[in-house]
Design an enzyme around this catalytic site. Structure first.
Site, PDB file in Angstrom:
ATOM      1  N   GLU A   1       8.097  -5.748  -3.232  1.00  0.00           N
ATOM      2  CA  GLU A   1       6.701  -6.203  -3.068  1.00  0.00           C
ATOM      3  C   GLU A   1       6.437  -7.233  -4.170  1.00  0.00           C
ATOM      4  O   GLU A   1       6.779  -7.017  -5.327  1.00  0.00           O
ATOM      5  CB  GLU A   1       5.762  -4.988  -3.160  1.00  0.00           C
TER       6      GLU A   1
ATOM      7  N   ASP B   1       7.005  -5.917   6.181  1.00  0.00           N
ATOM      8  CA  ASP B   1       5.587  -5.578   6.321  1.00  0.00           C
ATOM      9  C   ASP B   1       4.809  -6.586   5.496  1.00  0.00           C
ATOM     10  O   ASP B   1       4.387  -6.311   4.382  1.00  0.00           O
ATOM     11  CB  ASP B   1       5.345  -4.147   5.813  1.00  0.00           C
TER      12      ASP B   1
ATOM     13  N   SER C   1       2.019  -9.846   4.790  1.00  0.00           N
ATOM     14  CA  SER C   1       0.715 -10.383   5.143  1.00  0.00           C
ATOM     15  C   SER C   1       0.916 -11.588   6.060  1.00  0.00           C
ATOM     16  O   SER C   1       2.042 -12.006   6.327  1.00  0.00           O
ATOM     17  CB  SER C   1      -0.085 -10.731   3.889  1.00  0.00           C
TER      18      SER C   1
ATOM     19  N   ASP D   1       0.819  -1.223   0.000  1.00  0.00           N
ATOM     20  CA  ASP D   1       0.000   0.000   0.000  1.00  0.00           C
ATOM     21  C   ASP D   1       0.847   1.266   0.000  1.00  0.00           C
ATOM     22  O   ASP D   1       0.336   2.351  -0.258  1.00  0.00           O
ATOM     23  CB  ASP D   1      -0.977  -0.008   1.182  1.00  0.00           C
TER      24      ASP D   1
ATOM     25  N   ASP E   1       9.621 -11.471  -5.385  1.00  0.00           N
ATOM     26  CA  ASP E   1       9.410 -12.173  -4.128  1.00  0.00           C
ATOM     27  C   ASP E   1      10.474 -11.732  -3.114  1.00  0.00           C
ATOM     28  O   ASP E   1      11.673 -11.726  -3.423  1.00  0.00           O
ATOM     29  CB  ASP E   1       9.487 -13.682  -4.378  1.00  0.00           C
TER      30      ASP E   1
HETATM   31  N1  AAT Z   1       0.909  -2.064   5.276  1.00  0.00           N
HETATM   32  C1  AAT Z   1      -0.079  -3.010   4.935  1.00  0.00           C
HETATM   33  C2  AAT Z   1      -0.017  -4.222   5.624  1.00  0.00           C
HETATM   34  C3  AAT Z   1       0.308  -5.407   5.137  1.00  0.00           C
HETATM   35  S1  AAT Z   1       0.659  -5.517   3.500  1.00  0.00           S
HETATM   36  C4  AAT Z   1       1.408  -7.047   3.179  1.00  0.00           C
HETATM   37  C5  AAT Z   1       2.013  -7.059   1.771  1.00  0.00           C
HETATM   38  O1  AAT Z   1       2.943  -8.140   1.680  1.00  0.00           O
HETATM   39  C6  AAT Z   1       1.023  -7.256   0.617  1.00  0.00           C
HETATM   40  O2  AAT Z   1       1.098  -6.153  -0.238  1.00  0.00           O
HETATM   41  C7  AAT Z   1       1.497  -8.545  -0.077  1.00  0.00           C
HETATM   42  O3  AAT Z   1       1.324  -8.540  -1.481  1.00  0.00           O
HETATM   43  C8  AAT Z   1       2.967  -8.561   0.320  1.00  0.00           C
HETATM   44  N2  AAT Z   1       3.652  -9.867   0.250  1.00  0.00           N
HETATM   45  C9  AAT Z   1       3.160 -11.082   0.595  1.00  0.00           C
HETATM   46  N3  AAT Z   1       4.075 -12.035   0.396  1.00  0.00           N
HETATM   47  C10 AAT Z   1       5.194 -11.431  -0.090  1.00  0.00           C
HETATM   48  C11 AAT Z   1       6.485 -11.894  -0.504  1.00  0.00           C
HETATM   49  N4  AAT Z   1       6.798 -13.190  -0.457  1.00  0.00           N
HETATM   50  N5  AAT Z   1       7.392 -10.974  -0.950  1.00  0.00           N
HETATM   51  C12 AAT Z   1       7.078  -9.647  -0.996  1.00  0.00           C
HETATM   52  N6  AAT Z   1       5.865  -9.173  -0.617  1.00  0.00           N
HETATM   53  C13 AAT Z   1       4.933 -10.043  -0.174  1.00  0.00           C
HETATM   54  C14 AAT Z   1       0.349  -6.502   6.126  1.00  0.00           C
HETATM   55  C15 AAT Z   1      -0.943  -6.660   6.847  1.00  0.00           C
HETATM   56  C16 AAT Z   1      -0.916  -7.588   8.021  1.00  0.00           C
HETATM   57  C17 AAT Z   1      -2.279  -8.169   8.341  1.00  0.00           C
HETATM   58  C18 AAT Z   1      -2.384  -8.633   9.737  1.00  0.00           C
HETATM   59  N7  AAT Z   1      -3.564  -9.451   9.999  1.00  0.00           N
END
Ligand code: AAT
Length: 286
Positions: free
Chosen positions: A109, A158, A160, A89, A140
């Protein structure tokens, strides 16, 4: 389930869910990596949902984005080079760019569609992407980490939750890769879940961090639209002297005001690492 409401149902927090009343579904798509949805809620501004899990709402995103950024930044004496993993985001980039010592920010991202959708619907966060110090990589995060050595002062993950594309970012091998990617004295900070809903998962992530770094800790913040209203951060340092509870950089009220900080200050930083007894017990056994 109530008509006109979004409910965040997931096996990660069985038997409970947060619900938001929906005014309009602004966007819905299936990307290569996940289901992406943007909702206009009645009470919490717009919300970004990935695979049915709330990533942020406009009403309270500042708490999470400020804390995951400034806890590690203020534990480092001179954070010049910063890497953000995830954060599609743009909110963490927005926060990191506020720190006066930061010279260069890299962000990796995995999902370009999250970036594009955020630029369209969440401009107050995506403003982070237009900062001149930022280089954005669509890749990745785990693979990116494999390709970097002694490059960063601070790595902020940051990510998911540990379902879908983020699973690898919670493994012990990821902590080892982050260690290698750090410059001497470097600090890492990862989204670490909550001890209310996922004590085992928090304990496991912290144990990976402790096994890898000479200093490690867990802190938390209150974010009403995350499960149980809290979220935590697993933080580790290459410097065994690092005391996470005491920031080495303390910004004055005037500085915090001009940085437009709404959650973080030095006292909130200290308080983040004071844990209730049940959480202390779960985490001290690691
Ligand atoms: N600031 C917002 C909160 C987040 S965003 C999490 C981000 O991680 C997403 O945009 C997703 O696409 C990205 N992401 C997921 N896996 C990977 C990866 N392997 N490499 C790079 N980016 C990745 C987090 C919210 C937390 C929710 C808590 N319940």
């Amino acid at each position: 389930l109530k008509q006109g409401w979004f409910s965040e149902l997931n096996d990660l927090w069985p038997g409970m869910s947060l619900s938001l009343e929906v005014q309009e579904v602004l966007h819905k798509e299936k990307s290569q990596f996940q289901d992406i949805m943007v909702l206009q809620t009645k009470s919490h501004g717009k919300a970004l949902i990935l695979d049915g899990i709330i990533q942020c709402t406009e009403s309270d995103e500042f708490a999470y984005q400020e804390m995951i950024s400034f806890l590690p930044l203020c534990c480092h004496p001179s954070p010049k080079r910063v890497l953000i993993v995830g954060g599609g985001d743009g909110g963490v980039a927005r926060e990191v760019a506020k720190h006066p010592d930061v010279e260069k920010i890299d962000q990796v991202e995995i999902d370009e569609r999250v970036i594009e959708v955020s630029k369209k619907y969440l401009p107050s966060m995506a403003v982070g992407f237009s900062h001149p110090k930022l280089s954005l990589h669509v890749e990745d995060g785990f693979k990116f980490m494999q390709q970097h050595e002694q490059a960063f002062d601070v790595v902020i993950t940051d990510s998911s939750d540990p379902v879908g594309p983020a699973v690898s970012l919670f493994q012990e091998s990821y902590f080892s890769l982050m260690k290698r990617a750090l410059k001497p004295g470097g600090i890492v900070c990862s989204q670490g879940g909550t001890t209310w809903a996922n004590p085992e998962h928090v304990a496991q992530t912290l144990s990976h961090c402790k096994a890898t770094f000479p200093a490690a800790a867990y802190g938390f913040a209150s974010v009403p639209t995350y499960p149980t209203g809290q979220i935590g951060f697993v933080i580790g340092s290459l410097n065994e002297e690092t005391n996470f509870k005491e920031p080495v950089r303390i910004f004055s009220e005037e500085e915090l005001e001009s940085m437009q900080m709404r959650y973080y200050n030095a006292d909130i930083h200290r308080a983040a690492f004071i844990l209730p007894r049940f959480a202390q017990k779960i985490l001290s056994s690691e």
